[in-house]
Scaffold this motif. Sequence first.
Motif, PDB file in Angstrom:
ATOM      1  N   GLN A  43     -35.134  24.481  36.342  1.00 46.67           N
ATOM      2  CA  GLN A  43     -35.795  25.788  36.234  1.00 46.67           C
ATOM      3  C   GLN A  43     -36.540  26.145  37.512  1.00 46.67           C
ATOM      4  N   ALA A  44     -37.198  25.162  38.120  1.00 46.89           N
ATOM      5  CA  ALA A  44     -37.978  25.425  39.333  1.00 46.89           C
ATOM      6  C   ALA A  44     -37.094  25.831  40.512  1.00 46.89           C
ATOM      7  N   THR A  45     -35.819  25.448  40.486  1.00 44.21           N
ATOM      8  CA  THR A  45     -34.925  25.820  41.590  1.00 44.21           C
ATOM      9  C   THR A  45     -34.527  27.292  41.534  1.00 44.21           C
ATOM     10  N   MET A  46     -34.688  27.936  40.390  1.00 42.98           N
ATOM     11  CA  MET A  46     -34.300  29.342  40.210  1.00 42.98           C
ATOM     12  C   MET A  46     -32.845  29.590  40.624  1.00 42.98           C
ATOM     13  N   GLY A  47     -31.982  28.635  40.309  1.00 44.15           N
ATOM     14  CA  GLY A  47     -30.556  28.784  40.582  1.00 44.15           C
ATOM     15  C   GLY A  47     -30.077  28.078  41.832  1.00 44.15           C
ATOM     16  N   SER A  48     -30.992  27.646  42.691  1.00 48.84           N
ATOM     17  CA  SER A  48     -30.588  27.002  43.946  1.00 48.84           C
ATOM     18  C   SER A  48     -29.910  25.657  43.723  1.00 48.84           C
ATOM     19  N   ILE A  49     -30.130  25.029  42.567  1.00 43.04           N
ATOM     20  CA  ILE A  49     -29.463  23.771  42.241  1.00 43.04           C
ATOM     21  C   ILE A  49     -27.946  23.939  42.284  1.00 43.04           C
ATOM     22  N   ALA A  50     -27.469  25.165  42.138  1.00 43.83           N
ATOM     23  CA  ALA A  50     -26.026  25.431  42.154  1.00 43.83           C
ATOM     24  C   ALA A  50     -25.436  25.335  43.554  1.00 43.83           C
ATOM     25  N   ARG A  51     -26.275  25.486  44.583  1.00 40.42           N
ATOM     26  CA  ARG A  51     -25.761  25.566  45.951  1.00 40.42           C
ATOM     27  C   ARG A  51     -26.194  24.407  46.851  1.00 40.42           C
ATOM     28  N   VAL A  52     -27.065  23.548  46.366  1.00 42.96           N
ATOM     29  CA  VAL A  52     -27.560  22.432  47.172  1.00 42.96           C
ATOM     30  C   VAL A  52     -27.112  21.124  46.529  1.00 42.96           C
ATOM     31  N   ARG A  53     -26.475  20.267  47.317  1.00 44.68           N
ATOM     32  CA  ARG A  53     -26.014  18.973  46.809  1.00 44.68           C
ATOM     33  C   ARG A  53     -27.110  17.927  46.966  1.00 44.68           C
ATOM     34  N   LEU A  54     -27.350  17.146  45.920  1.00 41.89           N
ATOM     35  CA  LEU A  54     -28.321  16.061  45.988  1.00 41.89           C
ATOM     36  C   LEU A  54     -27.608  14.728  45.844  1.00 41.89           C
ATOM     37  N   HIS A  55     -27.985  13.781  46.701  1.00 38.66           N
ATOM     38  CA  HIS A  55     -27.365  12.460  46.724  1.00 38.66           C
ATOM     39  C   HIS A  55     -28.466  11.419  46.536  1.00 38.66           C
ATOM     40  N   TYR A  56     -28.320  10.551  45.543  1.00 40.12           N
ATOM     41  CA  TYR A  56     -29.305   9.498  45.299  1.00 40.12           C
ATOM     42  C   TYR A  56     -28.757   8.182  45.828  1.00 40.12           C
ATOM     43  N   LEU A  57     -29.495   7.586  46.768  1.00 44.04           N
ATOM     44  CA  LEU A  57     -29.033   6.355  47.405  1.00 44.04           C
ATOM     45  C   LEU A  57     -30.202   5.653  48.089  1.00 44.04           C
ATOM     46  N   ASN A  58     -29.898   4.554  48.760  1.00 47.12           N
ATOM     47  CA  ASN A  58     -30.910   3.813  49.510  1.00 47.12           C
ATOM     48  C   ASN A  58     -31.074   4.472  50.877  1.00 47.12           C
ATOM     49  N   LEU A  59     -32.209   5.107  51.109  1.00 52.95           N
ATOM     50  CA  LEU A  59     -32.408   5.848  52.357  1.00 52.95           C
ATOM     51  C   LEU A  59     -32.435   4.929  53.571  1.00 52.95           C
ATOM     52  N   ASN A  60     -32.984   3.731  53.417  1.00 55.56           N
ATOM     53  CA  ASN A  60     -33.022   2.791  54.538  1.00 55.56           C
ATOM     54  C   ASN A  60     -31.608   2.415  54.975  1.00 55.56           C
ATOM     55  N   GLU A  61     -30.752   2.134  54.001  1.00 56.39           N
ATOM     56  CA  GLU A  61     -29.372   1.772  54.323  1.00 56.39           C
ATOM     57  C   GLU A  61     -28.630   2.957  54.933  1.00 56.39           C
ATOM     58  N   LEU A  62     -28.886   4.144  54.415  1.00 60.02           N
ATOM     59  CA  LEU A  62     -28.241   5.335  54.967  1.00 60.02           C
ATOM     60  C   LEU A  62     -28.567   5.485  56.451  1.00 60.02           C
ATOM     61  N   ILE A  63     -29.846   5.404  56.790  1.00 64.08           N
ATOM     62  CA  ILE A  63     -30.264   5.577  58.184  1.00 64.08           C
ATOM     63  C   ILE A  63     -29.721   4.452  59.055  1.00 64.08           C
ATOM     64  N   ASP A  64     -29.661   3.242  58.517  1.00 64.82           N
ATOM     65  CA  ASP A  64     -29.146   2.106  59.292  1.00 64.82           C
ATOM     66  C   ASP A  64     -27.673   2.275  59.655  1.00 64.82           C
ATOM     67  N   HIS A  65     -26.951   3.111  58.907  1.00 67.73           N
ATOM     68  CA  HIS A  65     -25.531   3.332  59.183  1.00 67.73           C
ATOM     69  C   HIS A  65     -25.281   4.564  60.051  1.00 67.73           C
ATOM     70  N   LEU A  66     -26.338   5.222  60.498  1.00 70.55           N
ATOM     71  CA  LEU A  66     -26.182   6.394  61.357  1.00 70.55           C
ATOM     72  C   LEU A  66     -25.996   5.958  62.810  1.00 70.55           C
TER      73      LEU A  66
END
Length: 240
Positions: free
Chosen positions: A138-161
Amino acid sequence: MLSKNKIKLIRSLETKKGREKAGLFVAEGPKVVNDLLHEGFVAETILDDLDDIKKVSFLQHPQPILGVFRMSKEDEKHSNEYSSIFSKHIEGQLVLALDGVQDPGNLGTIIRIADWFGIEDIFCSQETADCWNPKVVQATMGSIARVRLHYLNLNELIDHLPADYPIYATLLDGNNIYEQELSHHGIIVMGNEGNGITTQLRARINRKLLIPNYPPERATAESLNVAIATSIVCAEFRRR
């Protein structure tokens, strides 16, 4: 008329456990429901009878339409390989990373902010609130439809950049954001409402920023709300 089983199913979607079990989430109100349909989300149920809606609504003042949707768009495929994530969702883009943002209202507002500033991907630690929580949707007011969210380990993500890929964060020991060179791509990290960014993730930040208070010598609030800070930072990046 809604059956007892249907009412029980929809009411169960208020909890993360219920949503994960069913693979469904609830959206309420014409704006949110229509945006989800327009962006290709698949609706399992659409209710437009107010008496039925009142039986299952999570809102204090029920809206004239309620939709039960599948969690992901039908044609969307996800990959847990970091190289694939980088090439598809990060490389050359400005994205957000949320480290333990727990308030549903804050998360929903940040998603809405990302949508406004053309940020299509948000990477979330596992401690971040569930984006399919009805309060977040509800708080997104529809923006949830256009923004992708990814749940993961942020430390591992950055380490692979790639080495020295821009990782920004607002920190008290950072440099004035209005005086720093900002790139058109990179990851902007925002931390938990009370504790900020975790020690492990902080060590991976290579571009420290500060949103200065005004005037500098004046006693002021300890910090900014995370959604407000996100808005200020995104606006400055897009202004350049």
